[in-house]
Scaffold this active site. Structure first.
Site, mmCIF file in Angstrom:
data_model
loop_
_atom_site.group_PDB
_atom_site.id
_atom_site.type_symbol
_atom_site.label_atom_id
_atom_site.label_comp_id
_atom_site.label_asym_id
_atom_site.label_seq_id
_atom_site.Cartn_x
_atom_site.Cartn_y
_atom_site.Cartn_z
ATOM 1 C CD GLU A 71 111.461 -44.841 59.814
ATOM 2 O OE1 GLU A 71 111.480 -46.073 60.015
ATOM 3 O OE2 GLU A 71 112.090 -44.033 60.508
ATOM 4 C CE1 TYR A 129 109.969 -50.097 57.882
ATOM 5 C CE2 TYR A 129 109.243 -48.851 59.795
ATOM 6 C CZ TYR A 129 110.109 -49.013 58.722
ATOM 7 O OH TYR A 129 111.098 -48.089 58.498
ATOM 8 C CG HIS A 181 116.094 -42.000 63.631
ATOM 9 N ND1 HIS A 181 115.163 -41.952 62.597
ATOM 10 C CD2 HIS A 181 116.277 -43.308 63.877
ATOM 11 C CE1 HIS A 181 114.816 -43.193 62.248
ATOM 12 N NE2 HIS A 181 115.482 -44.030 63.010
ATOM 13 C CG ASN A 195 108.371 -44.206 61.575
ATOM 14 O OD1 ASN A 195 108.051 -43.281 60.833
ATOM 15 N ND2 ASN A 195 109.531 -44.257 62.200
ATOM 16 C CD GLU A 254 110.345 -46.446 64.816
ATOM 17 O OE1 GLU A 254 111.240 -47.128 65.320
ATOM 18 O OE2 GLU A 254 109.767 -46.770 63.770
ATOM 19 N NE ARG A 312 111.199 -38.941 59.809
ATOM 20 C CZ ARG A 312 111.334 -40.121 60.407
ATOM 21 N NH1 ARG A 312 111.252 -41.245 59.716
ATOM 22 N NH2 ARG A 312 111.542 -40.199 61.706
HETATM 23 C C1 GBH Z 1 112.284 -48.257 62.002
HETATM 24 O O1 GBH Z 1 111.763 -48.840 63.150
HETATM 25 C C2 GBH Z 1 113.413 -47.329 62.360
HETATM 26 O O2 GBH Z 1 112.919 -46.013 62.564
HETATM 27 C C3 GBH Z 1 114.513 -47.312 61.348
HETATM 28 O O3 GBH Z 1 115.624 -46.644 61.860
HETATM 29 C C4 GBH Z 1 114.838 -48.728 60.945
HETATM 30 O O4 GBH Z 1 115.921 -48.798 60.070
HETATM 31 C C5 GBH Z 1 113.607 -49.312 60.303
HETATM 32 O O5 GBH Z 1 112.567 -49.327 61.222
HETATM 33 C C6 GBH Z 1 113.759 -50.756 59.848
HETATM 34 O O6 GBH Z 1 113.890 -51.612 60.949
HETATM 35 O O7 GBH Z 1 112.092 -57.785 66.559
HETATM 36 O O8 GBH Z 1 113.003 -57.501 68.767
HETATM 37 O O9 GBH Z 1 114.495 -57.553 66.873
HETATM 38 C C7 GBH Z 1 110.690 -49.731 62.944
HETATM 39 C C8 GBH Z 1 110.409 -50.489 64.208
HETATM 40 C C9 GBH Z 1 112.024 -51.419 65.668
HETATM 41 C C10 GBH Z 1 110.796 -52.802 64.171
HETATM 42 C C11 GBH Z 1 112.984 -52.563 65.924
HETATM 43 C C12 GBH Z 1 111.763 -53.907 64.422
HETATM 44 C C13 GBH Z 1 113.240 -54.938 65.910
HETATM 45 C C14 GBH Z 1 113.010 -55.469 67.269
HETATM 46 N N1 GBH Z 1 111.416 -51.525 64.378
HETATM 47 N N2 GBH Z 1 112.309 -53.814 65.726
HETATM 48 S S1 GBH Z 1 113.156 -57.203 67.372
#
Ligand code: GBH
Length: 486
Positions: free
Chosen positions: A386, A318, A129, A316, A174, A84
């Site tokens: 993801e 995590y 993206h 996605n 996202e 992807r």
């Molecule tokens: C993904 O977002 C993205 O699609 C990808 O591009 C990225 O590299 C990957 O995550 C890893 O981060 O806590 O206020 O600093 C996942 C969702 C969005 C979670 C941004 C963390 C940070 C905001 N992410 N968030 S903060």
């Protein structure tokens, strides 16, 4: 007793799609080469570098613009079924508008796609993206209602040029991160900080733009190209801190604000923004003296156009958080998106934390998430688009913490499959280390390490790469496996 535990006997079906994911701005580099236009990340990191933790940018990143053959070689080393990746809109359409197509941009993606297809690796394209052409941002970007047309025009160029060979398209990656973090806050470009209004205007235009691209594909391309078109939403698991009615309502409010705003219009049977949330914003707007709700509505016609407009639900996923109606609330300005949600969140101390402060390993959170989505949205087709774990830049190639995370995810996926969830595939984030947005190069998500000091951007597999390869090949999780090449 080794091979005989129940866990080891649970297998992934042969047609389950295992892959890895990346995004254009995070890996490509070549930011102004061969006619590429400027995007909002180029603009922000060049004009305002200190917003990034290490003041870095994606000018070169992993230099995948010049290293795509090595990237495909890595996919082959891992035995990936699919890869992807996202397209840089401004590499294809330098001004964002479809009147002028950059042939070098089309050629780059053709080369990448054709190289993958030589080895039977299925391309999955994300159209957007996060790297909006700067010229479109100057016209308001996602908060301009005309955005829906600009995106549809771009989607047509993509389907026309790549749809003969690419059978899976994801419109947006996202929405919450685009609309809240980018337009409503200062956590992503374009750092607009229009929290009470921009967040919601973006949300509406994004889902309508998605639906326009979906219907365009469905009517004009799918009959001959025979692929699918969907959207990817970031869905983390939010559980109520206690079983009280207040905390359960708070958890639901959090879900509606973070991903329901985007999922409900498309995947629910009633359509539109989630009821409780939009009613709350309307009531607050009235109290705050606005002539109308800060959150726009969908007309009947728009609602019908958007509802059901997706072939699959890309997730996605995590991590997870506990949500409380009373505890851990941050002081939010009034009016603001956070004040509209008005809940607190926290992590449990026993959850291991990655190099990213927000990223905790929460056992079975994929299963909990997809079970919830399945019930809410009538069992759509799912892909995990993801999922992954971050480590520090100087950490060892022996990444046992990442292996623990991936194995935990695999158990969660198998629980989904056992339960009849319509889950077709899983993409690890990420194939390789890359530019981690506001964190610059300080957090690493790669199965492959990338040496950013080296002009060649040499890629080296981590131990997790061998473990993932073994899972893909054998279709089960072997806890005894130790790579002998490390
Ligand atoms: C993904 O977002 C993205 O699609 C990808 O591009 C990225 O590299 C990957 O995550 C890893 O981060 O806590 O206020 O600093 C996942 C969702 C969005 C979670 C941004 C963390 C940070 C905001 N992410 N968030 S903060």
């Amino acid at each position: 007793c080794h091979g005989s535990t129940v866990k080891q006997q649970r297998r992934f079906p042969d047609d389950f799609v295992f892959g890895a994911a990346t995004a254009s701005y995070q890996i490509e580099g070549a930011w102004d080469e061969d006619g590429k236009g400027e995007n909002i990340w180029d603009y922000m990191t060049h004009t305002n570098p200190t917003v990034i933790r290490d003041s870095s940018n994606g000018d070169i990143a992993a230099d995948s613009y010049h290293n795509y053959k090595r990237d495909v070689e890595m996919m082959r080393e891992l035995g990936l079924d699919a890869y992807r990746f996202s397209l840089s809109w401004a590499r294809i359409l330098p001004t964002g508008m479809a009147n002028e197509i950059n042939p070098a941009g089309i050629a780059y993606y053709n080369n990448l796609i054709n190289e993958m297809l030589k080895y039977n690796i299925e391309p999955m394209i994300t159209l957007y993206h996060w790297d909006l052409p700067q010229k479109l941002q100057e016209l308001g970007g996602f908060v301009n209602p005309l955005f829906t047309d600009w995106f549809e025009d771009y989607a047509r160029v993509v389907f026309e040029n790549f749809g003969d060979r690419v059978k899976m398209f994801i419109t947006f990656n996202e929405p919450y991160q685009i609309c809240y973090q980018g337009y409503g806050a200062t956590i992503k470009a374009p750092i607009l900080n229009s929290t009470a209004i921009g967040t919601y205007l973006c949300a509406k235009h994004l889902v309508v733009a998605h639906a326009k691209a979906f219907h365009l594909y469905d009517k004009e391309f799918k009959p001959t190209q025979k692929g699918v078109c969907g959207i990817t939403i970031s869905v983390n698991w939010f559980d109520a801190a206690t079983d009280t009615e207040e905390d359960r309502a708070a958890a639901e409010m959090k879900r509606q604000g973070e991903w329901g705003l985007y999922a409900h219009p498309i995947f629910s049977s009633e359509g539109g923004f989630p009821k409780e949330f939009s009613e709350k914003v309307a009531a607050k707007s009235a109290q705050q003296g606005y002539a109308r709700s800060r959150m726009p509505e969908f007309t009947e016609e728009e609602n019908a156009f958007v509802r059901g407009a997706s072939d699959f639900f890309g997730v996605n996923h995590y991590t997870a958080k506990m949500v409380s109606a009373t505890q851990y609330k941050e002081d939010a300005p009034v009016p603001s998106f956070m004040d509209d949600m008005d809940v607190g969140q926290f992590a449990l101390p026993e959850w291991p934390v990655g190099a990213s402060s927000w990223l905790m390993l929460v056992p079975n959170s994929i299963y909990n998430t997809l079970t919830h989505l399945k019930e809410k949205y009538n069992n759509p087709v799912f892909y995990i688009t993801e999922n992954g774990w971050s480590s520090y830049p100087d950490s060892s190639l022996i990444d046992d913490d990442r292996i623990t995370y991936y194995r935990s995810s695999m158990e969660s996926l198998l629980n989904c499959l056992d339960d009849g969830i319509n889950l077709k595939g899983y993409m690890a984030w990420s194939l390789m280390d890359n530019y981690e947005w506001m964190q610059g190069y300080q957090e690493r998500f790669g199965l492959y390490h990338v040496n950013f000091e080296d002009p060649a951007r040499t890629r080296t597999p981590r131990k997790s790469a061998f473990v993932y390869k073994h899972i893909i090949k054998n279709r089960f999780v072997d806890y005894e496996y130790e790579p002998d090449t490390m």
